[in-house]
Design an enzyme around this catalytic site. Sequence first.
Site: not given
Ligand code: MRU
Length: 348
Positions: A240, A250-251
């Site tokens: 992100d 990232n998540k």
């Molecule tokens: O909360 P989210 O579902 O928007 O989180 C998304 C992620 O963490 C993805 O791994 C990240 O945005 C990369 S998307 C190509």
Amino acid sequence: MPPRTIEWIGDLQGCVQLIDQTLLPGRLELLQINDIETMFEAIRSLQVRGAPAIGIAAAMALVLGVRETTTSDRGQFLEILADKSNYLASSRPTAVNLSWALKRLVELANKEKNASVAQLKEMLLAEAKAIRDEDAATCKAIGENGVCLIEPDCSVLTHCNAGGLATAEYGTALAPLYLAHEKKVPFKVYADETRPLLQGSRLTAWELSQAGIDVTIICDSVAGHLMSLGRVDLVIVGADRIAANGDAANKIGTYSVARLAQAHGVPFYVAAPASTFDLSVGDGSKIPIEERAADEVVNGFGRRTGPKDVKVYSPAFDVTPAELIRGIITEFGKIEPVNAKTIAKTIR
Ligand code: MRU
């Protein structure tokens, strides 16, 4: 072919159409959005989610927000544009693609000194559409630069959803997998279910199985066990926001996977476009981390799983330090090793 994750339908008076990701995998439904407030809510509630996809959504939302403005005064229009851009930027704080896309539109409007307000509106729409189309091409290039990692009969673990649903097409982490599948390379994928909102089991497993890719859902807590059995050859995740030194947000749960990968000698890769890098941030400690509502943890999907009024801490993202990342796959090639110097050479 599944419908596009997000696209603008028609001319300036048209609308944004997107897949409502909160309903998957049970229902594949398209939403048509005509105003900025509804799009703000769609981003906040994760009807559209994933860093590149929310960048596209924000750019299109900004067009929705200014297309009805009645002023013909350029200065006044630019002020309204800046206000609406700030409003949209507050919808989700971590993914930098969102503010990157908004900035791109605002800068374009400021640069076009001789354009009338009516012309500016058309230019902004064209730019928002270009951001979508460029993202599709960027993701394909990420796939081409990462496909060599997918060796015959390997097992790849991924976390959350960094696939076509999180981008315009192909995805980032999943793009090398789609390209390997097109080349008929046999491999299997383990998709972490990704508590609390289950982007891994609801979205990654859905889109990979739609494409005919061998995917197995695991509870997040299974990853270490699988690695200890030698059943994971490679981890690829999205991001992100990536700081100048390579620390990558990232998540939530990604950091744990990266530590496990390090302990078990499994290469850990991040796949992300240049728009996910934030070179103004020196390291991961400065990346803002979104916190989500308690109900997503203790009352998720309509079922109470924790006492009422219990305290809940729910950060949506964590930061994986650069030293745990073997390489970052971008549209310009692989950044390997990951450090401030190699990043500065590739991302400008
Ligand atoms: O909360 P989210 O579902 O928007 O989180 C998304 C992620 O963490 C993805 O791994 C990240 O945005 C990369 S998307 C190509």
